[in-house]
Design a protein around this motif. Structure first.
Motif, PDB file in Angstrom:
ATOM      1  N   ASP A   1      -8.819  10.305   6.155  1.00 37.76           N
ATOM      2  CA  ASP A   1      -9.091  10.712   4.772  1.00 37.76           C
ATOM      3  C   ASP A   1      -9.452   9.541   3.861  1.00 37.76           C
ATOM      4  OD1 ASP A   1      -6.510   9.706   4.991  1.00 37.76           O
ATOM      5  OD2 ASP A   1      -5.713  10.999   3.417  1.00 37.76           O
ATOM      6  N   TRP A   2      -9.610   8.340   4.395  1.00 36.77           N
ATOM      7  CA  TRP A   2      -9.968   7.184   3.575  1.00 36.77           C
ATOM      8  C   TRP A   2     -11.470   7.192   3.273  1.00 36.77           C
ATOM      9  CZ3 TRP A   2      -7.197   1.953   4.773  1.00 36.77           C
ATOM     10  CH2 TRP A   2      -5.831   2.101   4.589  1.00 36.77           C
TER      11      TRP A   2
ATOM     12  N   SER B   1      -7.902   4.159   0.527  1.00 38.82           N
ATOM     13  CA  SER B   1      -7.403   5.527   0.399  1.00 38.82           C
ATOM     14  C   SER B   1      -7.915   6.112  -0.916  1.00 38.82           C
ATOM     15  CB  SER B   1      -5.881   5.555   0.455  1.00 38.82           C
ATOM     16  OG  SER B   1      -5.330   4.889  -0.649  1.00 38.82           O
ATOM     17  N   ASN B   2      -7.875   7.419  -1.041  1.00 41.88           N
ATOM     18  CA  ASN B   2      -8.491   8.101  -2.178  1.00 41.88           C
ATOM     19  C   ASN B   2      -7.923   7.712  -3.532  1.00 41.88           C
ATOM     20  OD1 ASN B   2     -10.383   9.482  -0.677  1.00 41.88           O
ATOM     21  ND2 ASN B   2      -8.979  11.154  -0.236  1.00 41.88           N
TER      22      ASN B   2
ATOM     23  N   ARG C   1      -3.016   0.695   1.684  1.00 42.53           N
ATOM     24  CA  ARG C   1      -3.990   1.558   1.024  1.00 42.53           C
ATOM     25  C   ARG C   1      -5.441   1.116   1.190  1.00 42.53           C
ATOM     26  NH1 ARG C   1       0.226   0.417  -1.667  1.00 42.53           N
ATOM     27  NH2 ARG C   1      -0.767  -1.158  -2.916  1.00 42.53           N
TER      28      ARG C   1
ATOM     29  N   GLN D   1      -7.741   5.573   8.576  1.00 48.25           N
ATOM     30  CA  GLN D   1      -7.189   6.911   8.347  1.00 48.25           C
ATOM     31  C   GLN D   1      -8.362   7.866   8.121  1.00 48.25           C
ATOM     32  OE1 GLN D   1      -3.926   7.655   8.483  1.00 48.25           O
ATOM     33  NE2 GLN D   1      -3.406   5.506   8.869  1.00 48.25           N
TER      34      GLN D   1
END
Length: 154
Positions: free
Chosen positions: A20-21, A84-85, A61, A18
């Protein structure tokens, strides 16, 4: 700690899932916490190790990679390549199913001692903040007296 070349090879073999990871993929933890006991597998700090990719584990995630070639007190020797964030990389310790990698990959690393501070847990302090604001607005300096009134000193 994996070499820079090993980190690049892993990122090239496994693209970012992804946009934004976060990209991690630097450390395979062998032990949690400080100990005066020898490292697993009689490894020594500064020693060069060869790791063989043996599995891919993922959940919605994070993406983790399992390695053979090193002993680990933390369960399965692995690293988190991407997460993930809002995900803690410790979630990777609960992966039960590891898929075989699409192709063999051998990477190099160096045994290092890493001190890692845990992030403080996020809490919702809104009630504390509201109580503090209320005290400031009313001018109350402490807890109410048993009668519900603020005691005054004279």
């Amino acid at each position: 700690e994996l070499t820079a070349e090993a980190q690049e090879a892993l990122r090239a073999a496994f693209p970012l899932p992804q946009p934004d990871w976060q990209t991690l993929g630097r450390l395979v933890f062998l032990r949690n916490g400080a100990s005066s006991e020898p490292l697993p597998g009689n490894l020594n700090v500064g020693e060069q190790v060869t790791l063989v990719l043996s599995g891919i584990g993922e959940n919605p995630r994070l993406l983790a990679l399992k390695f053979d070639g090193v002993a680990c007190e933390c369960g399965v020797p692995h690293l988190v390549l991407y997460k993930s964030n809002c995900t803690r990389q410790e979630e990777s310790n609960f992966i039960q199913t590891w898929k075989p990698p699409p192709r063999p990959l051998v990477v190099q690393g160096t045994v290092k001692r890493v001190w890692r501070m845990r992030q403080q847990k996020r809490t919702n302090n809104s009630r504390k903040k509201q109580a503090k604001q209320q005290q400031q607005q009313t001018g109350a300096g402490g807890p109410p007296s048993p009668s519900g009134l603020t005691a005054e000193q004279g």
